[in-house]
Motif scaffolding. Structure first.
Motif, PDB file in Angstrom:
ATOM      1  N   PRO A 114      -1.669 149.510   8.298  1.00  0.00           N
ATOM      2  CA  PRO A 114      -0.879 150.396   7.443  1.00  0.00           C
ATOM      3  C   PRO A 114      -0.021 149.586   6.465  1.00  0.00           C
ATOM      4  O   PRO A 114       0.413 148.478   6.788  1.00  0.00           O
ATOM      5  CB  PRO A 114       0.020 151.150   8.434  1.00  0.00           C
ATOM      6  CG  PRO A 114      -0.672 151.032   9.757  1.00  0.00           C
ATOM      7  CD  PRO A 114      -1.323 149.680   9.717  1.00  0.00           C
ATOM      8  N   GLY A 115       0.172 150.145   5.287  1.00  0.00           N
ATOM      9  CA  GLY A 115       0.975 149.474   4.278  1.00  0.00           C
ATOM     10  C   GLY A 115       0.961 150.322   3.028  1.00  0.00           C
ATOM     11  O   GLY A 115       0.359 151.403   3.022  1.00  0.00           O
ATOM     12  N   ILE A 161      -2.545 147.328  13.199  1.00  0.00           N
ATOM     13  CA  ILE A 161      -1.695 146.132  13.137  1.00  0.00           C
ATOM     14  C   ILE A 161      -0.526 146.472  12.223  1.00  0.00           C
ATOM     15  O   ILE A 161      -0.702 146.711  11.030  1.00  0.00           O
ATOM     16  CB  ILE A 161      -2.458 144.909  12.595  1.00  0.00           C
ATOM     17  CG1 ILE A 161      -3.716 144.645  13.434  1.00  0.00           C
ATOM     18  CG2 ILE A 161      -1.540 143.675  12.606  1.00  0.00           C
ATOM     19  CD1 ILE A 161      -4.548 143.458  12.959  1.00  0.00           C
ATOM     20  N   GLY A 162       0.666 146.512  12.795  1.00  0.00           N
ATOM     21  CA  GLY A 162       1.839 146.849  12.001  1.00  0.00           C
ATOM     22  C   GLY A 162       3.028 147.094  12.902  1.00  0.00           C
ATOM     23  O   GLY A 162       2.948 146.909  14.127  1.00  0.00           O
ATOM     24  N   HIS A 163       4.106 147.504  12.285  1.00  0.00           N
ATOM     25  CA  HIS A 163       5.290 147.829  13.087  1.00  0.00           C
ATOM     26  C   HIS A 163       6.146 148.817  12.305  1.00  0.00           C
ATOM     27  O   HIS A 163       5.897 149.073  11.130  1.00  0.00           O
ATOM     28  CB  HIS A 163       6.101 146.561  13.411  1.00  0.00           C
ATOM     29  CG  HIS A 163       6.664 145.903  12.198  1.00  0.00           C
ATOM     30  ND1 HIS A 163       7.932 146.151  11.718  1.00  0.00           N
ATOM     31  CD2 HIS A 163       6.104 145.032  11.328  1.00  0.00           C
ATOM     32  CE1 HIS A 163       8.129 145.446  10.623  1.00  0.00           C
ATOM     33  NE2 HIS A 163       7.039 144.762  10.361  1.00  0.00           N
ATOM     34  N   THR A 172       3.773 152.479  10.748  1.00  0.00           N
ATOM     35  CA  THR A 172       2.751 152.308  11.783  1.00  0.00           C
ATOM     36  C   THR A 172       2.839 153.422  12.809  1.00  0.00           C
ATOM     37  O   THR A 172       1.805 153.936  13.279  1.00  0.00           O
ATOM     38  CB  THR A 172       2.912 150.927  12.440  1.00  0.00           C
ATOM     39  OG1 THR A 172       2.787 149.923  11.422  1.00  0.00           O
ATOM     40  CG2 THR A 172       1.853 150.686  13.499  1.00  0.00           C
ATOM     41  N   ASN A 173       4.054 153.839  13.141  1.00  0.00           N
ATOM     42  CA  ASN A 173       4.209 154.954  14.083  1.00  0.00           C
ATOM     43  C   ASN A 173       3.598 156.244  13.525  1.00  0.00           C
ATOM     44  O   ASN A 173       3.029 157.046  14.271  1.00  0.00           O
ATOM     45  CB  ASN A 173       5.691 155.174  14.416  1.00  0.00           C
ATOM     46  CG  ASN A 173       6.253 154.017  15.224  1.00  0.00           C
ATOM     47  OD1 ASN A 173       5.510 153.263  15.858  1.00  0.00           O
ATOM     48  ND2 ASN A 173       7.567 153.855  15.193  1.00  0.00           N
ATOM     49  N   LYS A 209      -4.128 151.893  19.370  1.00  0.00           N
ATOM     50  CA  LYS A 209      -3.366 150.835  20.067  1.00  0.00           C
ATOM     51  C   LYS A 209      -2.691 149.987  19.004  1.00  0.00           C
ATOM     52  O   LYS A 209      -3.339 149.540  18.069  1.00  0.00           O
ATOM     53  CB  LYS A 209      -4.323 149.989  20.909  1.00  0.00           C
ATOM     54  CG  LYS A 209      -3.618 148.873  21.689  1.00  0.00           C
ATOM     55  CD  LYS A 209      -4.589 148.215  22.657  1.00  0.00           C
ATOM     56  CE  LYS A 209      -4.103 146.858  23.161  1.00  0.00           C
ATOM     57  NZ  LYS A 209      -2.713 146.797  23.604  1.00  0.00           N
ATOM     58  N   ILE A 210      -1.388 149.799  19.141  1.00  0.00           N
ATOM     59  CA  ILE A 210      -0.640 149.050  18.131  1.00  0.00           C
ATOM     60  C   ILE A 210      -0.546 147.566  18.497  1.00  0.00           C
ATOM     61  O   ILE A 210      -0.198 147.215  19.621  1.00  0.00           O
ATOM     62  CB  ILE A 210       0.789 149.630  17.962  1.00  0.00           C
ATOM     63  CG1 ILE A 210       0.728 151.055  17.388  1.00  0.00           C
ATOM     64  CG2 ILE A 210       1.633 148.746  17.058  1.00  0.00           C
ATOM     65  CD1 ILE A 210       2.079 151.733  17.191  1.00  0.00           C
ATOM     66  N   LEU A 211      -0.884 146.708  17.549  1.00  0.00           N
ATOM     67  CA  LEU A 211      -0.703 145.255  17.701  1.00  0.00           C
ATOM     68  C   LEU A 211       0.376 144.805  16.711  1.00  0.00           C
ATOM     69  O   LEU A 211       0.443 145.295  15.595  1.00  0.00           O
ATOM     70  CB  LEU A 211      -2.012 144.518  17.378  1.00  0.00           C
ATOM     71  CG  LEU A 211      -3.237 144.914  18.202  1.00  0.00           C
ATOM     72  CD1 LEU A 211      -4.490 144.238  17.629  1.00  0.00           C
ATOM     73  CD2 LEU A 211      -3.052 144.522  19.666  1.00  0.00           C
ATOM     74  N   THR A 212       1.204 143.871  17.109  1.00  0.00           N
ATOM     75  CA  THR A 212       2.274 143.388  16.232  1.00  0.00           C
ATOM     76  C   THR A 212       1.715 142.527  15.090  1.00  0.00           C
ATOM     77  O   THR A 212       0.734 141.792  15.292  1.00  0.00           O
ATOM     78  CB  THR A 212       3.302 142.574  17.033  1.00  0.00           C
ATOM     79  OG1 THR A 212       4.103 141.839  16.110  1.00  0.00           O
ATOM     80  CG2 THR A 212       2.618 141.607  17.977  1.00  0.00           C
ATOM     81  N   PRO A 213       2.330 142.572  13.916  1.00  0.00           N
ATOM     82  CA  PRO A 213       1.878 141.722  12.804  1.00  0.00           C
ATOM     83  C   PRO A 213       1.917 140.231  13.137  1.00  0.00           C
ATOM     84  O   PRO A 213       1.198 139.447  12.530  1.00  0.00           O
ATOM     85  CB  PRO A 213       2.881 142.055  11.689  1.00  0.00           C
ATOM     86  CG  PRO A 213       3.435 143.389  12.032  1.00  0.00           C
ATOM     87  CD  PRO A 213       3.426 143.476  13.522  1.00  0.00           C
TER      88      PRO A 213
END
Lengths: 305, 305
Positions: free
Chosen positions: B150-151, B261-263, B267-268, B282-286
Motif C-alpha cells: 500500500p502507498g 507490506i506496510g504499516h 495498511t490497516n 497477513k501484514i509484514l513490516t516494511p
C-alpha cells in the motif's frame, strides 16, 4: 416599444447568468450573458442581480411569465426548489415550480431539479440540464432518446416519449482537472499542448480491460518510457477518461444516435469519442434551453387560464 | 568497537532516507531514519547526505558491502539505475546493480528498478518495493505469492518460485488525496473525521457494477440526500477507491492469502478491505526490506568470491 415577447427565461448556473427574452415558438429575441453565477453572488443579493440583468424587460413586459432554471434553485441559491424524482415530464415539472415574489410583487418561477435513484439505490441529481433536455425534445422526433450534456459533471439522460426516465452523472471533467493539476500524472502534462492523435489513443486505451486506477499510473509509466510526452499526455488522459465515461454510459446500447447538448472544445471531444466508438452523435446548442423554458411558460399559462 | 556487522543497507525513497546496519541472518543491529528523501536533496548532494547518515559505520566497517534501493536510483536521484524487466529474480537483480564510487574510493551498489509490460502492452514500474518483496520471500514458504504494498501508488506483485513474474500499480492513494482536496466531492469531507462503518459501506459500494466516474458523483449526491455527512464521506470515499483497486487486483483470484507490506493507517485499511472481500491478509513490516538487502549482499559476495 412593445413587441411580441411572450416570456422571460433565465438560466442561472454556478458560473453564469443567462437571460433570454422569448418570442413565439421559443424564438430568442434577445439574450444577455453575465459572469454572475450563483457562487459570485454576495450577501444573497439574488434579486438585485436578477433585476439588474432584466429591469428594462420587466418594465416593458409586465405581464409575461418569468421562469428560472439552474443552481439558483439550489440550497446555495436564491431559494431552494426541491428535486423532483424521475421518471417525470414537462407537465409535472411545470406543476412543481417554486414561486418567488419580487419586491415589486411580481412572481418568478424557479424550476425544480431532478433526482433519480438507480437500481443499485444510488441517488443522482441535476439542476438546469432538465430544461435543456425539455428543449431538445421539442426538436427531436423519436420514441426513445439518449442525451448527453458534457460538462465538469456530465449528464446522460434517457427520455422515453415525454418522460425523462433516468439519468446518470459522471464526474469526468472535474476529475480530469484534479488529476492534471494535483497528481504525478498531471506533472507530465503541458497544459498548453493538445494532440488529437494522442486523444484517440487515449479513447482506445480506455477500452482495455484494465482498471482506471491502474491505467492512470500507466499514463505515468508511458511517460517514463517516452511513449507519451508533455505535449501528448494531456490529450491522452482526456481520451482515457471520456472513453471510460462513454463505455459505462453506453454499455449494451442497441441504438447509435446520441444527442449532445453543449458547445466548444469539450463537446467536440465527446463528439469525436462517440464517432470513434461507432455512434452517430448530433450536437445541439445549449440555447436549446429557450425551447424548454417556452414549453414551461405555455404549460403555466394553460394551467392558470 | 567491532561487532558482527555484515553489511550496510539503505532504503532511499522520495520522502525518507533509512539506513540499516545488518548482522547475520539480516538482523537489524541499528537503524537510522532521516527526512531526507531524494526530493529534499539540493544541488545533487547525495553523497554528502549519505556520508552524514553513515560516516561512523563506513569508518568502522570498511569491508562490508553497501546496497541502496529506491528512488536514489531514479533519473532524479543519485545515479540512474536502469529498470530491469520482469520476470526477474534476486540473482538477476544482484547482477544488475549499478556501482557508485565514493570520494573515498569505496563502492556502493544501487539496485535497479523493475519494469513490467502487461498483456495489453502497458508499461509499469517500481523502485524500492522490489527489495521489500525479495525480503518478504525469505520469510514465506509458498510456490505462488501475491504481495500488496500500500502507498500513494500501491503495488501488487505476483511471485512464482523465485521470480517476480508481474506487478501492477494503482494510483489510488494519490487520487484519493486529489479528490479530497480539489473536487466538489472533497468539499463535503471533514479531513479530521473517520467512520469505520462508512469505510465498509464504501467497500461494498465499490462492488456495484457502476463506473467509478459515476460513483464519485453518487458520493456527492449521497451528501445532498443526507446519506453521507462531512463526518462519514471521507471514509466512504476511501472504501470506494480501495475497494475498486482490490476488485481489479484480485479479479478471478483462486487463492485467499495476500501479503501486505506496510504499516500504519493505510495498511490497516487494506487489511480491513481484504477481510471484507473474503481474503486472508497477513501484514509484514516494511523493515522486511533488510532481508532483501541481506540477500543481495550474500549474492554479491558469492559472485565476487
Amino acid at each position: 416599444m412593445k413587441d411580441d415577447t411572450v416570456g422571460i427565461a433565465c438560466d442561472w448556473g454556478t458560473s453564469n447568468l443567462r437571460v433570454y427574452r422569448l418570442g413565439p415558438n421559443a424564438k430568442i429575441i434577445e439574450k444577455r450573458d453575465f459572469s454572475a453565477g450563483i457562487t459570485a453572488i454576495k450577501n444573497r443579493k439574488f434579486e438585485d442581480t436578477f433585476m439588474k440583468a432584466t429591469q428594462d424587460w420587466l418594465h416593458e413586459y409586465a405581464d409575461v411569465p418569468i421562469t428560472i432554471s439552474g443552481m439558483a434553485g439550489s440550497r446555495q441559491g436564491w431559494k431552494e426548489a426541491p428535486y423532483l424524482p424521475c421518471p417525470t415530464n414537462v407537465l409535472t415539472i411545470a406543476n412543481n415550480l417554486t414561486p418567488i415574489r419580487l419586491r415589486s410583487g411580481r412572481i418568478v418561477w424557479l424550476t425544480p431539479g431532478l433526482s433519480y435513484t438507480n437500481s443499485d439505490g444510488l441517488p443522482d441529481v441535476m439542476r438546469g440540464e432538465e430544461v435543456q433536455i425539455l428543449g431538445a425534445l421539442s426538436t427531436i422526433n423519436s420514441e426513445k432518446i439518449t442525451i448527453c450534456l458534457p460538462g465538469s459533471h456530465s449528464k446522460w439522460a434517457t427520455v422515453v416519449g415525454e418522460d425523462v426516465t433516468e439519468f446518470n452523472t459522471y464526474i469526468t471533467g472535474e476529475l480530469f482537472e484534479a488529476i492534471k493539476s494535483h497528481t504525478i500524472v498531471g506533472a507530465m502534462i503541458d497544459p498548453n499542448s493538445w494532440d488529437e492523435k494522442a486523444f484517440i489513443e487515449g479513447i482506445e486505451f480506455s477500452a482495455s480491460t484494465n482498471n482506471i486506477l491502474n491505467q492512470l499510473f500507466a499514463v505515468r509509466a508511458k511517460g517514463l518510457f517516452n511513449q507519451l510526452t508533455t505535449a501528448t499526455a494531456g490529450a491522452f488522459l482526456s481520451g482515457l477518461l471520456i472513453g471510460h465515461e462513454l463505455e459505462a454510459a453506453l454499455a449494451g446500447a442497441r441504438f447509435r444516435k446520441v444527442y449532445l447538448i453543449g458547445h466548444g472544445q469539450l463537446t467536440n471531444l465527446y463528439h469525436t469519442t462517440l464517432l470513434e466508438k461507432g455512434f452517430d452523435p448530433k450536437i445541439l446548442t445549449p440555447d436549446i434551453i429557450a425551447n424548454g423554458h417556452f414549453k414551461l411558460m405555455k404549460t403555466i399559462e394553460r394551467n392558470v387560464s
